[in-house]
Design an enzyme around this catalytic site. Structure first.
Site, PDB file in Angstrom:
ATOM      1  N   ASP A   1       7.246   2.829   9.393  1.00 47.06           N
ATOM      2  CA  ASP A   1       5.970   2.109   9.424  1.00 47.06           C
ATOM      3  C   ASP A   1       5.258   2.243  10.767  1.00 47.06           C
ATOM      4  O   ASP A   1       5.278   1.344  11.601  1.00 47.06           O
ATOM      5  CB  ASP A   1       6.150   0.627   9.055  1.00 47.06           C
ATOM      6  CG  ASP A   1       6.213   0.454   7.554  1.00 47.06           C
ATOM      7  OD1 ASP A   1       6.355   1.464   6.841  1.00 47.06           O
ATOM      8  OD2 ASP A   1       6.109  -0.697   7.076  1.00 47.06           O
TER       9      ASP A   1
ATOM     10  N   ASP B   1      10.743  -6.546   8.040  1.00 51.13           N
ATOM     11  CA  ASP B   1      10.330  -5.693   6.914  1.00 51.13           C
ATOM     12  C   ASP B   1      10.015  -4.280   7.389  1.00 51.13           C
ATOM     13  O   ASP B   1       9.789  -3.389   6.570  1.00 51.13           O
ATOM     14  CB  ASP B   1       9.115  -6.288   6.180  1.00 51.13           C
ATOM     15  CG  ASP B   1       7.989  -6.641   7.133  1.00 51.13           C
ATOM     16  OD1 ASP B   1       8.222  -7.451   8.042  1.00 51.13           O
ATOM     17  OD2 ASP B   1       6.880  -6.096   6.984  1.00 51.13           O
TER      18      ASP B   1
ATOM     19  N   ARG C   1       0.845  -1.210   0.000  1.00 54.28           N
ATOM     20  CA  ARG C   1       0.000   0.000   0.000  1.00 54.28           C
ATOM     21  C   ARG C   1       0.871   1.247   0.000  1.00 54.28           C
ATOM     22  O   ARG C   1       0.525   2.267   0.596  1.00 54.28           O
ATOM     23  CB  ARG C   1      -0.958   0.011   1.182  1.00 54.28           C
ATOM     24  CG  ARG C   1      -0.252  -0.107   2.489  1.00 54.28           C
ATOM     25  CD  ARG C   1      -1.096   0.102   3.682  1.00 54.28           C
ATOM     26  NE  ARG C   1      -0.363  -0.497   4.796  1.00 54.28           N
ATOM     27  CZ  ARG C   1      -0.761  -0.509   6.029  1.00 54.28           C
ATOM     28  NH1 ARG C   1      -1.898   0.020   6.335  1.00 54.28           N
ATOM     29  NH2 ARG C   1      -0.044  -1.076   6.970  1.00 54.28           N
TER      30      ARG C   1
HETATM   31  P1  AMP Z   1       2.774  -3.303   7.840  1.00 53.41           P
HETATM   32  O1  AMP Z   1       1.891  -3.836   8.923  1.00 53.41           O
HETATM   33  O2  AMP Z   1       2.456  -1.900   7.470  1.00 53.41           O
HETATM   34  O3  AMP Z   1       4.218  -3.453   8.128  1.00 53.41           O
HETATM   35  O4  AMP Z   1       2.447  -4.188   6.558  1.00 53.41           O
HETATM   36  C1  AMP Z   1       2.859  -5.519   6.372  1.00 53.41           C
HETATM   37  C2  AMP Z   1       2.656  -5.920   4.929  1.00 53.41           C
HETATM   38  O5  AMP Z   1       1.268  -5.914   4.584  1.00 53.41           O
HETATM   39  C3  AMP Z   1       3.341  -5.005   3.920  1.00 53.41           C
HETATM   40  O6  AMP Z   1       3.772  -5.774   2.844  1.00 53.41           O
HETATM   41  C4  AMP Z   1       2.219  -4.079   3.524  1.00 53.41           C
HETATM   42  O7  AMP Z   1       2.446  -3.473   2.286  1.00 53.41           O
HETATM   43  C5  AMP Z   1       1.030  -5.025   3.492  1.00 53.41           C
HETATM   44  N1  AMP Z   1      -0.253  -4.328   3.697  1.00 53.41           N
HETATM   45  C6  AMP Z   1      -0.726  -3.811   4.844  1.00 53.41           C
HETATM   46  N2  AMP Z   1      -1.925  -3.225   4.648  1.00 53.41           N
HETATM   47  C7  AMP Z   1      -2.219  -3.363   3.338  1.00 53.41           C
HETATM   48  C8  AMP Z   1      -3.308  -2.963   2.518  1.00 53.41           C
HETATM   49  N3  AMP Z   1      -4.342  -2.277   3.001  1.00 53.41           N
HETATM   50  N4  AMP Z   1      -3.258  -3.280   1.216  1.00 53.41           N
HETATM   51  C9  AMP Z   1      -2.216  -3.954   0.716  1.00 53.41           C
HETATM   52  N5  AMP Z   1      -1.173  -4.362   1.422  1.00 53.41           N
HETATM   53  C10 AMP Z   1      -1.162  -4.074   2.730  1.00 53.41           C
HETATM   54 MG    MG Z   2       5.539  -2.561   6.958  1.00 53.51          MG
END
Ligand code: AMP
Ligand code: MG
Length: 518
Positions: free
Chosen positions: A278, A268, A100
């Site tokens: 993040d 990540d 995203r």
């Molecule tokens: P995060 O919790 O932000 O570290 O996200 C973990 C993974 O999930 C990353 O690859 C994000 O890009 C993906 N992700 C989280 N929310 C979304 C969303 N709404 N749409 C697509 N990918 C998402």
């Molecule tokens: Mg992330």
């Protein structure tokens, strides 16, 4: 005008179809932001706009607003999503990537390069089951905290702008089968780069050694050029890892100083620059509880609790070292660097604690004072921020303590004899220690007030701004941004914001409990 540092030098995914899929042997996929239906700028950071040389003096220009909403591409922009993998909650999760977030390219100002990235601008090949969008509440949290952390002196990615898209996004906030429509929003994030440990991990996992080397060389050439003597060789990679260990440790020391709990320290979410990155279910400690995590998804294991953050950082660095092993092909020098982490972190942490207590030097036996204080703070619910801020006024008179600390306690009934004698004991030790302090009272107070913030972006404050914003009132967002610009200053006009978490916020969603869903 934007440049394409990342895409010009690294490996592109040859496929251009924007559908969720496994991508091999690439660093990124080209993909474009979705055109929002009625974008609106809610707030922007004038410091970041000035940093990027795009502040017209009269706010962000209309054409920049179009760029930051994803409606129009900046000149030279070739938008892309990064490919990376990661360990989530200790388990290998395979390909993740920018699901995203869409990178627009980089802007070079005075030889310094800044990447611009839109979070919530639509799907990418890495969106997996997600929609690629972000909701207003989580975007407000990320926007405000990025800037608040910067002003607290904590290394972080920055936030340039907060926009709503005019489109609706469906979210099940508590994963309990009650999805709701929420306002879509986009934050433009700014950092030297958004390269994470996971960008290296994905190449190592799929044995893409050529790409791994190319990415490591790119990273060193552009962001660690001081490490290069003649060329980039095995020693350079080792020195680079050493530097990442140090910058990561420095970042964690800052987190512990201000009581920041990231909540999702997956590999990540670890920046190669040692920046906080993040902002999801993060939070600041209200009452000092070393076992607290704001992330309900982690409620059982509490892997990412406050006290565990240095250990997790170390664990994540081990995963980075494993990923770059093919470039070095010897375990011993990597292990030697990793093993130095505690020996580097510990004195940095002690120096930080000494500053918080107003001590001009660290003595060998000070650690007991620091550890005993942490024990004392967790005996009864004590507000971390208020405690330290008030402590700066302590002049060695034991009888001044009750009035000095009265606002730091969550429940006076907890102040029983057992606690009071523990407190007395600690203050006796601190008072004796102050006698060996070279600083005057004024110098001590100035030191303490420069590291112990008065104002903090407490979860309940963000939630109040969110509640108002969901009713189309954005004033609180800008007010918080303004207060958090000077977290160490007295700002008497904002005294109401120097307050422990009110009782109503103790168990309220968004104030103490947050999930990964955003
Ligand atoms: P995060 O919790 O932000 O570290 O996200 C973990 C993974 O999930 C990353 O690859 C994000 O890009 C993906 N992700 C989280 N929310 C979304 C969303 N709404 N749409 C697509 N990918 C998402
Ligand atoms: Mg992330």
């Amino acid at each position: 005008m934007l440049q394409s540092l990342f895409t010009d030098h690294l490996t592109a995914d040859p496929e251009t179809e924007n559908t969720p899929r496994a991508v091999l042997e690439a660093d990124f996929s080209f993909c474009s932001p979705v055109n929002p239906s009625s974008p609106k700028l809610l707030s922007y950071s004038k410091e970041v706009a000035q940093l990027l040389n795009i502040d017209s003096g009269n706010g962000l220009t209309h054409s920049w607003q179009e760029i930051l909403s994803g409606s129009v591409l900046a000149k030279g922009s070739k938008p892309f999503a990064m490919r990376y993998a990661g360990h989530q909650f200790g388990n290998w999760a395979g390909q993740l990537g920018d699901g995203r977030a869409i990178n627009l390219g980089n802007k070079v100002i005075n030889n310094q390069s800044f990447e611009l990235q839109l979070k919530g601008a639509g799907p990418t090949p890495y969106s997996r089951a997600g929609d690629g969008f972000a909701v207003l509440r989580s975007s407000i949290r990320e926007y405000l905290c990025s800037e608040a952390m910067h002003h607290l002196g904590v290394p972080t990615t920055r936030a340039l702008s907060l926009m709503t898209t005019g489109d609706w996004v469906t979210r099940d906030m508590f994963y309990d089968g009650h999805p709701q429509k929420e306002a879509g929003a986009i934050v433009c994030r700014v950092a030297p780069s958004f390269i994470r440990f996971g960008n290296f991990q994905i190449h190592a996992a799929y044995q893409e050694i050529e790409q791994l080397k190319k990415l490591a060389n790119f990273t060193i050439n552009n962001y660690f050029p001081h490490l290069i003597t003649k060329d980039i060789n095995k020693d350079t990679y080792l020195q680079w890892l050493d530097e990442v260990c140090h910058s990561t440790a420095d970042m964690i020391v800052h987190w512990q100083r201000v009581g920041f709990v990231h909540g999702v320290m997956n590999t990540d979410n670890m920046s190669i620059h040692g920046l906080t990155i993040d902002y999801g279910p993060y939070g600041f400690l209200d009452n000092f509880d070393p076992n607290w995590t704001p992330n309900t998804t982690d409620a059982e294991g509490k892997r990412y609790r406050y006290a565990n953050q240095p250990f997790v950082a170390h664990w994540n660095l081990v995963k980075l070292a494993e990923a770059i092993y093919p470039l070095i092909e010897a375990a011993k020098p990597l292990e030697d660097i990793l093993n130095k982490f505690p020996a580097y972190y510990e004195p940095q942490w002690q120096r930080m604690m000494a500053n918080k207590l107003g001590l001009g030097q660290v003595f060998a036996d000070d650690n007991t004072l620091f550890k005993d204080l942490e024990k004392l703070l967790s005996l009864v619910e004590t507000d971390m921020t208020i405690f330290y801020r008030q402590l700066a006024n302590y002049d060695g008179q034991l009888n001044s303590i009750p009035s000095l600390l009265k606002d730091a306690y969550y429940d006076d009934k907890h102040l029983e004899q057992k606690y009071l004698s523990a407190r007395n004991q600690w203050f006796l030790a601190y008072t004796a220690r102050l006698e060996r302090n070279p600083l005057s009272f004024e110098e001590k107070k100035a030191l303490m007030d420069s590291v112990n913030p008065k104002y903090l972006l407490r979860n309940y404050l963000s939630q109040q701004a969110i509640d108002k914003a969901e009713k189309n009132d954005y004033t609180e967002i800008n007010k918080l941004l303004e207060i958090m610009r000077n977290p160490y200053s007295e700002q008497p006009e904002y005294q109401d914001y120097y307050q422990k978490r009110p009782e109503w916020a103790r168990h309220k969603a968004g104030c103490s409990m947050l999930s990964c869903s955003s």
